[in-house]
Design a protein around this motif. Structure first.
Motif, mmCIF file in Angstrom:
data_model
loop_
_atom_site.group_PDB
_atom_site.id
_atom_site.type_symbol
_atom_site.label_atom_id
_atom_site.label_comp_id
_atom_site.label_asym_id
_atom_site.label_seq_id
_atom_site.Cartn_x
_atom_site.Cartn_y
_atom_site.Cartn_z
ATOM 1 N N ILE A 45 0.839 -1.202 0.000
ATOM 2 C CA ILE A 45 0.000 0.000 0.000
ATOM 3 C C ILE A 45 0.871 1.249 0.000
ATOM 4 O O ILE A 45 0.548 2.249 -0.660
ATOM 5 N N SER A 118 -8.517 -5.618 -2.223
ATOM 6 C CA SER A 118 -7.262 -4.932 -2.516
ATOM 7 C C SER A 118 -7.504 -3.679 -3.349
ATOM 8 O O SER A 118 -6.968 -2.602 -3.052
ATOM 9 N N TYR A 122 -6.718 0.168 -2.230
ATOM 10 C CA TYR A 122 -5.792 0.983 -3.021
ATOM 11 C C TYR A 122 -6.428 2.276 -3.529
ATOM 12 O O TYR A 122 -5.732 3.278 -3.727
ATOM 13 N N SER A 129 -3.041 5.327 -0.650
ATOM 14 C CA SER A 129 -2.003 4.376 -1.056
ATOM 15 C C SER A 129 -1.182 4.945 -2.204
ATOM 16 O O SER A 129 -1.555 5.923 -2.846
ATOM 17 N N TYR A 131 -0.982 3.695 -4.983
ATOM 18 C CA TYR A 131 -1.707 3.434 -6.222
ATOM 19 C C TYR A 131 -2.929 4.345 -6.394
ATOM 20 O O TYR A 131 -3.628 4.254 -7.404
ATOM 21 N N TYR A 132 -3.164 5.200 -5.429
ATOM 22 C CA TYR A 132 -4.348 6.068 -5.510
ATOM 23 C C TYR A 132 -4.293 6.906 -6.796
ATOM 24 O O TYR A 132 -3.283 7.505 -7.119
ATOM 25 N N PHE A 177 -1.943 -5.432 -9.852
ATOM 26 C CA PHE A 177 -1.588 -4.852 -8.556
ATOM 27 C C PHE A 177 -1.410 -5.977 -7.538
ATOM 28 O O PHE A 177 -2.089 -7.004 -7.607
#
Length: 552
Positions: A45, A118, A122, A129, A131-132, A177
């Motif tokens: 994360i 997940s 994210y 995170s 990956y946002y 991911f």
């Protein structure tokens, strides 16, 4: 009776010795990887550093495993947590059939619920995170949080359908991911995940799991025998040893105290060439150094966000002249020992399907540089050794990050080269944090830095004209033709169409010279020859560690 007792004691001692010897012979195989700094977290994360990413990829698997295809210079998708997948005919959705033997390190089974959870975590703005904001082709709300009902259909514990936004052009990268365990994270307050114990003691699903983490000393991973990736030939323990000092890493590598180290300086390779237990390998074409030149007037842009050409570097002809004026081969040979090659465009020769072979590197030619500058109106009117135009002398400061010997050496060579054609260049070092801040706030007219090319290729973030949407376009390069090509590359195209677009893009950038491309820098890796079956290619130096073997 005493004889019996003595005999039994003797047998016990012998058994103990044999037992001890057996323990030594089955002592775990270990591979030691040297890294320069400790991690902040072991949690996908929040992992940002390269080393954190390597460990995360070993501990937390994706639905898909991407592998480098050297013949095409691109990535191939292989099954991992997913056994297989099927796209809808119009690519509006994809169905994944999952493995039913994938386990978390605590023994729980991994299911479709973990996949959905997940993506939920994210994309949650509360979690923030790394990956946002990365889910452009999935259904989201106004806060960029994925709409789980629209996006996911759990058809069974091991079958999952993912829907994409109508009209989008999705790919497998949209769903690649690392997967985290729902049964662990759902017990946590999402606001406090960043400070939770899970960041330091993870439950993972890979071939290895965390054994222990001695802060500022080492991270020890051990093979997880429950993993579907486990095999008896795997190395029992992978140790990431923290060795902050570069010279110490090199010394320990020579002594055999560590087995693997990358980012070796070219000059140091000579000390290893005669060692029998050492192998030297390189990764080419992923990172290049360049001289950034602001194409726009940064002072006027700061005032009102309006774009005007930079007085010194706004002309493509001037930028081309500077490229002719710099002896890049001298730097490449004298400092890098030819561990690299001259840059032609931001796409290197490793990307074989997309590389434009027709474009040749610009050779050092001061006479051509002088001619181009003269054609653009630059001349030394007052005979003071510095050319000028419209009352403005061609003099500037080149900013470089401190603590980089290569760029310090290069700056000296470049200053001398430019002086020979009537350009005055001074060099100023900046602490790295200040240097990066000045890049993003456009406070420098000229700088020297490096760019790392992503795999798969994604050049829009660097070369697209919209300066608000592409903050990494530090040079403020703007070209309508390049924009059109970059937009087309985001649409669904055949490999042949994609190749044609990249060839045109390279030609356009080559003609524009938005920056001074210098040289691709090889990543030099040295490892102990007892390590076998390593995968080292442009996708990375540390991949699929579970396939490594030790052969003494």
């Amino acid at each position: 009776m005493k004889k019996v007792k003595s005999y039994l004691l003797f047998i016990s001692i012998i058994s103990l010795i044999v037992s001890c010897n057996n323990e030594r012979t089955v002592a775990p195989d270990r591979a030691v990887i040297a890294i320069s700094a400790d991690l902040e977290t072991i949690n996908p994360i929040y992992s940002f550093s390269v080393d954190e990413g390597v460990i995360d990829e070993t501990l937390f698997l994706n639905l898909i495993q991407f592998e480098w295809n050297d013949e095409t210079g691109d990535l191939d998708a292989k099954p991992m947590l997913a056994l297989n997948w099927q796209w809808a005919p119009d690519s509006s959705s994809i169905v994944f059939n999952l493995r039913d033997d994938a386990l978390w390190s605590d023994g729980k089974k991994l299911t479709s619920e973990d996949i959905v959870y997940s993506f939920d975590i994210y994309s949650d703005p509360i979690v923030q995170s790394r990956y946002y904001g990365s889910f452009k082709n999935l259904y989201k709300d106004y806060e960029e949080h994925i709409d789980l009902k629209k996006t996911f259909e759990i058809q069974s514990p091991y079958k999952l359908k993912i829907n994409f936004i109508s009209g989008s052009t999705p790919s497998l990268l949209d769903v690649a991911f690392p997967i985290i365990p729902k049964h662990i994270y759902e017990k946590l307050d999402r606001k406090s995940i960043s400070t939770s114990e899970i960041n330091f003691n993870p439950i993972s699903n890979g071939a290895y799991k965390l054994k222990r983490w001695e802060r500022n000393q080492m991270i020890v991973l051990e093979a997880d025998k429950k993993s579907f990736l486990y095999n008896e030939e795997m190395i029992d323990e992978i140790i990431f040893k923290i060795v902050p000092d570069y010279n110490s890493r090199v010394t320990q590598l020579k002594k055999g105290e560590v087995d693997f180290c990358e980012l070796i300086k070219p000059a140091d390779t000579k000390d290893f060439t005669d060692l029998k237990n050492i192998e030297i390998k390189t990764i080419k074409g992923r990172e290049y150094d360049y001289i950034g030149l602001s194409n726009i007037d940064i002072e006027k842009y700061a005032k009102n966000q309006n774009v005007y050409p930079n007085k010194l570097f706004g002309s493509a002809k001037v930028r081309r002249a500077l490229l002719f004026a710099i002896n890049r081969k001298e730097i490449l040979s004298e400092y890098l020992d030819n561990y690299g090659e001259l840059v032609v465009t931001p796409i290197s020769s490793i990307f074989k399907s997309y590389y434009n072979k027709e474009l040749e590197p610009i050779e050092f030619n001061p006479e051509t540089a002088r001619r181009l500058l003269s054609e653009d109106g630059w001349s030394d009117i007052d005979n003071n050794g510095v050319i000028e135009k419209d009352g403005v002398e061609f003099a500037f400061t080149l900013f470089i990050p401190s603590g980089n010997p290569l760029r310090e050496f290069a700056a000296i060579v470049i200053a001398n080269n430019l002086k020979a054609i009537g350009i005055e260049m001074k060099t100023q070092k900046l602490e790295l944090g200040a240097f990066v801040e000045n890049l993003y706030t456009k406070k420098m007219d000229a700088w020297m830095a490096s760019l790392y090319i992503p795999v798969p290729l994604d050049l829009k973030t660097i070369w697209y004209s919209d300066l608000e949407k592409t903050p990494n376009n530090f040079a403020s390069y703007q070209n309508a033709v390049s924009d059109h090509i970059l937009n087309l590359l985001e649409k669904k195209t055949s490999i042949q169409e994609k190749r044609g677009l990249y060839l045109k893009l390279q030609k356009n950038i080559f003609q524009d010279n938005p920056v001074i491309f210098l040289y691709w820098i090889d990543d030099i890796i040295i490892h102990n020859s007892r390590l076998k079956n390593l995968t080292i290619n442009p996708y990375g130096a540390l991949q699929k560690i579970w396939e490594w073997k030790i052969q003494e």
